[in-house]
Design a protein around this motif. Structure first.
Motif, PDB file in Angstrom:
ATOM      1  N   TYR A 137       0.262  -0.979  -0.158  1.00 59.12           N
ATOM      2  CA  TYR A 137       0.144  -0.108  -0.146  1.00 59.12           C
ATOM      3  C   TYR A 137       0.765   1.521   0.007  1.00 59.12           C
ATOM      4  N   TYR A 157      -6.239   1.546   3.081  1.00 61.70           N
ATOM      5  CA  TYR A 157      -5.871   0.889   2.041  1.00 61.70           C
ATOM      6  C   TYR A 157      -7.031   0.104   1.190  1.00 61.70           C
ATOM      7  N   VAL A 160      -2.971   1.023  -3.725  1.00 57.25           N
ATOM      8  CA  VAL A 160      -2.151   0.398  -4.118  1.00 57.25           C
ATOM      9  C   VAL A 160      -1.282   0.717  -5.702  1.00 57.25           C
ATOM     10  N   VAL A 194      -7.350  -6.057  -3.814  1.00 59.76           N
ATOM     11  CA  VAL A 194      -6.597  -5.996  -3.283  1.00 59.76           C
ATOM     12  C   VAL A 194      -5.362  -7.320  -2.982  1.00 59.76           C
TER      13      VAL A 194
END
Length: 425
Positions: free
Chosen positions: A127, A141, A146, A181
């Motif tokens: 991150y 996050y 990212v 993610v």
């Protein structure tokens, strides 16, 4: 005619355990110019300028903590002083897990890694914000936080200290963003050719909308296929939902297959650790590969830096809260209290993490010519109480405590204020 001593320092009379070199026995360790010069029985005391008697002590390759939080000040209350959890706790090498990101890595290098007496590596956060008190600000996050290209480039350009990528697979994040993610973190690991260290077990609270159809017990099944050989499954013994033990109290069936194809397991002790669940996992044959302490300012009662929140919004169930003091060496005692032998535990903090970091030719062993990174421990017999943050107690018949360490031949006593005291049963 006098003869000049051959060595600067001699550790004499201890039990040397060095899994990488296949050594376990009474031997002496000689140091010259900060390097290991000899490991053999009965080296003449007169051959060294200084002799330290380590009779009845364990002499190990310098301990490696695979889960540290040492980006002091930048990561708020998480960030500990590196040498407090490092050399002054008997640990010579630290791996910060996710403190620095591609944006803050230069500061980590300049202000943390370079000044530290301990050897310091990092697993770079997937991150952009790194470990900036993330439990207060989960919105930072998301997949929008990212950058695969920037993080891969930063990792590849700093391989001297960046040895992996840190990411989280837990129900709070999945309820917000699904698996995206973790897919992005896995891609960073592939591009940089570094291991990905994945946190399992709930980390963030659920959003107001709830779990949004996500199930903590399916996260492992969905994440493990994204990972490659050498990647790390962290917090196997977590007390939070989404770990190795499912809601039925059984080891998740995908774990054995994951280990068989080369994934590894890091304990990441910390305040997540549960003796109750660890017993079940170990009984099912899940023996960790590496052992990290996961000490940070929320489980060691370090005062909050001015300006950070005084209390977590869910303070009674704070996922990082901890009352039980511990250290990496105490975590070793935890593993032994669960039935693992000393000979099984020592590789978890020496040879195995050195291999994980791709640095087995530099650390994790007492080979002649290597930097003289050495940890000296006392092993006490008796009955000692160990407890976790669920309130579970176990009785250990042996307790390990750090005495001192050598980092490149320089001695540091184990005098950190965070070290736990022995509690007799």
């Amino acid at each position: 005619m006098s003869v000049s001593p051959s060595f600067d320092l001699l550790l004499r009379g201890g039990r040397v355990i060095d899994p990488a070199c296949g050594i376990d026995g009474l031997k002496d360790v000689a140091i010259r110019n900060g390097k290991v010069a000899a490991v053999q029985p009965d080296i003449l005391p007169t051959s060294a300028k200084e002799v330290i008697d380590v009779t009845d002590k364990l002499v190990l390759p310098g301990l490696i903590d695979t889960h540290a939080h040492i980006y002091q000040y930048v990561t708020g209350r998480f960030g500990m002083n590196a040498d407090m959890v490092g050399v002054h706790s008997g640990v010579t090498t630290l791996v910060d897990q996710g403190g620095p990101s591609c944006m803050t890595l230069p500061g980590f290098r300049h202000f943390i890694a370079e000044p530290a007496k301990s050897r310091v590596y990092a697993f770079l956060s997937a991150y952009l914000v790194g470990g900036l008190e993330g439990h207060y600000y989960p919105q930072l996050y998301s997949p929008d936080g990212v950058d695969i290209e920037a993080t891969s480039k930063s990792a590849s350009a700093n391989l001297d200290i960046v040895r992996g990528i840190k990411a989280h697979a837990e129900i709070g994040g999945f309820a917000r963003w699904g698996i995206k993610v973790i897919e992005m973190a896995a891609e960073i690991g592939h591009r940089s050719e570094l291991p990905v260290y994945v946190h399992f077990g709930q980390l963030w609270g659920l959003p107001e909308s709830g779990a949004n159809g996500e199930d903590a017990d399916t996260i492992l099944t969905r994440v493990i296929p994204l990972l490659k050989q050498g990647d790390v499954l962290a917090h196997p013994f977590t007390r939070h939902p989404g770990g190795f033990i499912n809601r039925e109290g059984e080891v998740h069936p995908v774990i054995r297959a994951a280990l068989d194809r080369g994934l590894t397991v890091d304990v990441g002790h910390g305040s997540h650790f549960s003796y109750r669940l660890a017993k079940k996992a170990i009984a099912a044959g899940i023996v960790p590969t590496t052992l990290g302490a996961d000490i940070h300012g929320y489980n060691t009662h370090v005062p909050a830096p001015a300006g950070t929140p005084d209390q977590h919004e869910d303070d009674e169930n704070h996922p990082f809260a901890g009352q039980a003091k511990f250290s990496l060496v105490q975590a070793m005692s935890s593993m032994m209290a669960l039935g693992l032998s000393l000979e099984q535990v020592v590789p978890m903090v020496t040879a195995n993490p050195a291999k994980l970091l791709g640095r087995a030719d530099e650390i994790g062993a007492l080979k002649v010519g290597m930097d003289a990174d050495v940890s000296v421990l006392t092993q006490r017999s008796g009955r000692f109480v160990l407890r976790d943050n669920e309130g579970t107690q176990v009785i250990a018949d042996s307790l390990l405590q750090p005495a001192f360490c050598l980092r490149a031949g320089v001695r540091y006593d184990a005098d950190a204020s965070i070290l736990p005291e022995a509690v007799a049963a």
